[in-house]
Design a protein around this motif. Structure first.
Motif, PDB file in Angstrom:
ATOM      1  N   VAL A  61       0.819  -1.219   0.000  1.00  0.00           N
ATOM      2  CA  VAL A  61       0.000   0.000   0.000  1.00  0.00           C
ATOM      3  C   VAL A  61       0.853   1.270   0.000  1.00  0.00           C
ATOM      4  CG1 VAL A  61      -1.665   1.347   1.369  1.00  0.00           C
ATOM      5  CG2 VAL A  61      -1.970  -1.121   1.095  1.00  0.00           C
ATOM      6  N   GLU A  62       1.895   1.291   0.802  1.00  0.00           N
ATOM      7  CA  GLU A  62       2.676   2.517   1.008  1.00  0.00           C
ATOM      8  C   GLU A  62       3.184   3.167  -0.285  1.00  0.00           C
ATOM      9  OE1 GLU A  62       5.921   4.150   4.171  1.00  0.00           O
ATOM     10  OE2 GLU A  62       6.279   2.147   3.348  1.00  0.00           O
ATOM     11  N   PRO A  63       3.819   2.433  -1.215  1.00  0.00           N
ATOM     12  CA  PRO A  63       4.318   3.103  -2.423  1.00  0.00           C
ATOM     13  C   PRO A  63       3.216   3.663  -3.317  1.00  0.00           C
ATOM     14  CG  PRO A  63       4.991   0.775  -2.382  1.00  0.00           C
ATOM     15  CD  PRO A  63       4.200   1.039  -1.159  1.00  0.00           C
ATOM     16  N   ALA A  64       2.063   3.056  -3.289  1.00  0.00           N
ATOM     17  CA  ALA A  64       0.945   3.520  -4.127  1.00  0.00           C
ATOM     18  C   ALA A  64       0.454   4.900  -3.699  1.00  0.00           C
ATOM     19  CB  ALA A  64      -0.204   2.519  -4.073  1.00  0.00           C
ATOM     20  N   LEU A  65       0.641   5.244  -2.436  1.00  0.00           N
ATOM     21  CA  LEU A  65       0.148   6.519  -1.912  1.00  0.00           C
ATOM     22  C   LEU A  65       1.127   7.686  -2.069  1.00  0.00           C
ATOM     23  CD1 LEU A  65      -1.608   4.765   0.899  1.00  0.00           C
ATOM     24  CD2 LEU A  65      -2.635   6.760  -0.143  1.00  0.00           C
ATOM     25  N   LYS A  66       2.301   7.418  -2.616  1.00  0.00           N
ATOM     26  CA  LYS A  66       3.301   8.484  -2.788  1.00  0.00           C
ATOM     27  C   LYS A  66       2.780   9.547  -3.761  1.00  0.00           C
ATOM     28  CE  LYS A  66       8.218   9.006  -4.016  1.00  0.00           C
ATOM     29  NZ  LYS A  66       8.262  10.363  -3.793  1.00  0.00           N
ATOM     30  N   ASP A  67       2.790  10.787  -3.320  1.00  0.00           N
ATOM     31  CA  ASP A  67       2.376  11.944  -4.129  1.00  0.00           C
ATOM     32  C   ASP A  67       0.906  11.921  -4.551  1.00  0.00           C
ATOM     33  OD1 ASP A  67       4.986  12.990  -4.016  1.00  0.00           O
ATOM     34  OD2 ASP A  67       5.586  11.749  -5.715  1.00  0.00           O
ATOM     35  N   VAL A  68       0.075  11.303  -3.752  1.00  0.00           N
ATOM     36  CA  VAL A  68      -1.366  11.265  -4.029  1.00  0.00           C
ATOM     37  C   VAL A  68      -2.048  12.366  -3.228  1.00  0.00           C
ATOM     38  CG1 VAL A  68      -3.456   9.894  -3.653  1.00  0.00           C
ATOM     39  CG2 VAL A  68      -1.452   8.832  -4.632  1.00  0.00           C
ATOM     40  N   ASP A  69      -3.007  13.055  -3.855  1.00  0.00           N
ATOM     41  CA  ASP A  69      -3.758  14.110  -3.175  1.00  0.00           C
ATOM     42  C   ASP A  69      -5.043  13.590  -2.541  1.00  0.00           C
ATOM     43  OD1 ASP A  69      -2.074  16.393  -4.033  1.00  0.00           O
ATOM     44  OD2 ASP A  69      -2.743  15.777  -6.026  1.00  0.00           O
ATOM     45  N   ILE A  70      -5.657  12.603  -3.194  1.00  0.00           N
ATOM     46  CA  ILE A  70      -6.956  12.090  -2.749  1.00  0.00           C
ATOM     47  C   ILE A  70      -6.923  10.568  -2.790  1.00  0.00           C
ATOM     48  CG2 ILE A  70      -9.441  12.003  -3.270  1.00  0.00           C
ATOM     49  CD1 ILE A  70      -9.027  14.715  -4.755  1.00  0.00           C
TER      50      ILE A  70
END
Length: 95
Positions: A61-70
């Motif tokens: 999960v962690e890498p997928a959330l890098k630089d995500v706004d929403i």
């Protein structure tokens, strides 16, 4: 036009596939988190970044959330409440 980056969990499900279409129509940049990347094309027929893994695994999960706004979770229909709980805990922890 929105320039926000959106990560959608559960994008290959009934609800999630509609959320993907609506987000794209609204001009959002999206990425998808899915267990089975082949299902992304089957269900959504879109060319967007796909992160593959198990939402109940923090390392996925962690890498997928890098630089995500929403972040949008359309996860559902699991036979295990424990898996659903750990998935959402991982999403919140990584956000």
């Amino acid at each position: 036009m929105p320039s926000k980056e959106v990560l959608i969990f559960g994008a290959t499900g009934l609800l999630g596939s509609h959320v993907v279409k609506q987000a794209l129509a609204a001009g959002y940049k999206i990425r998808i988190f899915a267990r089975d990347p082949a299902r992304v094309q089957q269900v959504n027929n879109v060319d967007v970044p796909v992160f593959t893994g198990e939402s109940s695994n923090f390392a996925d999960v962690e890498p997928a959330l890098k630089d995500v706004d929403i972040v949008i979770s359309c996860l559902g229909n699991t036979k295990s409440q424990t898996i659903m709980l750990s998935s959402h805990e991982n999403i919140l922890k990584a956000a």
